[in-house]
Write a protein that holds these residues in place. Sequence first.
Motif, PDB file in Angstrom:
ATOM      1  N   VAL A 133       0.825  -1.205   0.000  1.00  0.00           N
ATOM      2  CA  VAL A 133       0.000   0.000   0.000  1.00  0.00           C
ATOM      3  C   VAL A 133       0.859   1.254   0.000  1.00  0.00           C
ATOM      4  N   GLY A 134       2.027   1.201   0.666  1.00  0.00           N
ATOM      5  CA  GLY A 134       2.897   2.371   0.743  1.00  0.00           C
ATOM      6  C   GLY A 134       2.842   3.084   2.073  1.00  0.00           C
ATOM      7  N   ILE A 135       2.462   2.375   3.133  1.00  0.00           N
ATOM      8  CA  ILE A 135       2.401   2.946   4.481  1.00  0.00           C
ATOM      9  C   ILE A 135       3.689   2.590   5.214  1.00  0.00           C
ATOM     10  N   GLY A 136       4.238   3.575   5.925  1.00  0.00           N
ATOM     11  CA  GLY A 136       5.448   3.345   6.687  1.00  0.00           C
ATOM     12  C   GLY A 136       5.219   2.383   7.845  1.00  0.00           C
ATOM     13  N   VAL A 137       6.319   1.816   8.346  1.00  0.00           N
ATOM     14  CA  VAL A 137       6.216   0.831   9.425  1.00  0.00           C
ATOM     15  C   VAL A 137       5.584   1.441  10.667  1.00  0.00           C
ATOM     16  N   ASP A 138       5.899   2.696  10.966  1.00  0.00           N
ATOM     17  CA  ASP A 138       5.392   3.341  12.177  1.00  0.00           C
ATOM     18  C   ASP A 138       4.147   4.182  11.940  1.00  0.00           C
ATOM     19  N   ASP A 139       3.677   4.254  10.702  1.00  0.00           N
ATOM     20  CA  ASP A 139       2.495   5.066  10.414  1.00  0.00           C
ATOM     21  C   ASP A 139       1.229   4.338  10.865  1.00  0.00           C
ATOM     22  N   PRO A 140       0.251   5.077  11.396  1.00  0.00           N
ATOM     23  CA  PRO A 140      -0.993   4.424  11.827  1.00  0.00           C
ATOM     24  C   PRO A 140      -1.834   3.994  10.625  1.00  0.00           C
ATOM     25  N   ALA A 141      -2.570   2.917  10.786  1.00  0.00           N
ATOM     26  CA  ALA A 141      -3.507   2.488   9.753  1.00  0.00           C
ATOM     27  C   ALA A 141      -4.715   3.417   9.740  1.00  0.00           C
ATOM     28  N   TRP A 142      -5.434   3.418   8.642  1.00  0.00           N
ATOM     29  CA  TRP A 142      -6.598   4.302   8.521  1.00  0.00           C
ATOM     30  C   TRP A 142      -7.769   3.752   9.314  1.00  0.00           C
ATOM     31  N   ASP A 143      -8.702   4.629   9.608  1.00  0.00           N
ATOM     32  CA  ASP A 143      -9.959   4.205  10.211  1.00  0.00           C
ATOM     33  C   ASP A 143     -10.831   3.589   9.124  1.00  0.00           C
ATOM     34  N   HIS A 144     -11.550   2.531   9.461  1.00  0.00           N
ATOM     35  CA  HIS A 144     -12.337   1.829   8.443  1.00  0.00           C
ATOM     36  C   HIS A 144     -13.432   2.712   7.849  1.00  0.00           C
ATOM     37  N   SER A 145     -13.996   3.629   8.650  1.00  0.00           N
ATOM     38  CA  SER A 145     -15.041   4.507   8.117  1.00  0.00           C
ATOM     39  C   SER A 145     -14.468   5.525   7.146  1.00  0.00           C
ATOM     40  N   VAL A 146     -13.251   5.992   7.411  1.00  0.00           N
ATOM     41  CA  VAL A 146     -12.577   6.911   6.490  1.00  0.00           C
ATOM     42  C   VAL A 146     -12.263   6.196   5.183  1.00  0.00           C
ATOM     43  N   PHE A 147     -11.825   4.950   5.274  1.00  0.00           N
ATOM     44  CA  PHE A 147     -11.533   4.160   4.074  1.00  0.00           C
ATOM     45  C   PHE A 147     -12.786   3.989   3.225  1.00  0.00           C
ATOM     46  N   SER A 148     -13.910   3.637   3.856  1.00  0.00           N
ATOM     47  CA  SER A 148     -15.154   3.424   3.107  1.00  0.00           C
ATOM     48  C   SER A 148     -15.629   4.710   2.446  1.00  0.00           C
ATOM     49  N   LYS A 149     -15.518   5.831   3.172  1.00  0.00           N
ATOM     50  CA  LYS A 149     -15.966   7.108   2.613  1.00  0.00           C
ATOM     51  C   LYS A 149     -15.115   7.505   1.413  1.00  0.00           C
TER      52      LYS A 149
END
Length: 329
Positions: free
Chosen positions: A59-75
Amino acid sequence: MALADLSGEFAALYSGTGRPSIAPEMLLRAMLLQAFYSVRSERQLMERLEFDLLFRWFVGIGVDDPAWDHSVFSKNRDRLLDGEIAAKFLSALLAQPRVKKLLSSEHFSVDGTLVEAWASMKSFKPRNNPENGDNPEGGGRNAPADFKGQKRSNETHRSTTDPDAMLYRKGPGMEAKLCFIGHGLMENRSGLIVGARLTRVSGHAERLAALDMIQGVADRPVAITLGADKGYDAADFVEELRALNVRPHVAQNTSGRRSAIDKRTTRHPGYAASQRIRKRIEEAFGWTKMIAGMRKTKLRGLPKVDWAFTLVVAAYNLIRLPKLLTVPA
């Protein structure tokens, strides 16, 4: 690959402010992972992104970066519908020079498959009284119902959960379900899907979608072939194909009727080859249902389900391409 080609259109969709945004290239990569690894929901996908380094790298997310919220992803995913990104992603993938060399421009196959809707049979209520059958106790559930002896059809009833879904029976003696029908156009050389769409179910939906998809590749002086099963053996469909300079390599349906395909077509060796190869499209449909989760969609509404179906077809092509692009030692 094709993701970079669409970056300009993605940027236009994400110029607004408000809800936290996800980079569109990352969003598409995450949705491809959801199809590749049979992740059932956005919530589970976000949980996987929390700990899976492979997912984070792709996906391109750093090791220490937080994952997205599922509601933000769906929107953010829903916003991609405005740009028809799934269809453009499929086209951009097939337009890659190395991929384009693999595609046949003369021989194609077409077929359709049912996609069960995200709606229960209890939601299929009379059009003139949709409140009939609501649960008096509330809670967002439909009341228990006994449909024995009741006559229900698409003319008199409609799903209150997904009004675009329609009742359909695949064959005699089989149960009727609320569903859509997905259509695929496959080129016969490599078995890649070059056209996909999803429509409401009807007795003519498969043939109408086939004509619509083949028109885009039939504009050439040399005749092309189109293989299909016996469900496409109809005189008007065969005549429409011949008017487009398409040779109808359709399986003959002789069950109590006269086939529209005669010896003018069946005497050629290419007819037998088309009938043998056309069955490979079932491999694509099987993968989209068993692996990518399209046996029963989790989205509602024709535009969203159509978008998801086109994306998983593109994902299937991506799964096949490494084998096709491998150069023998």
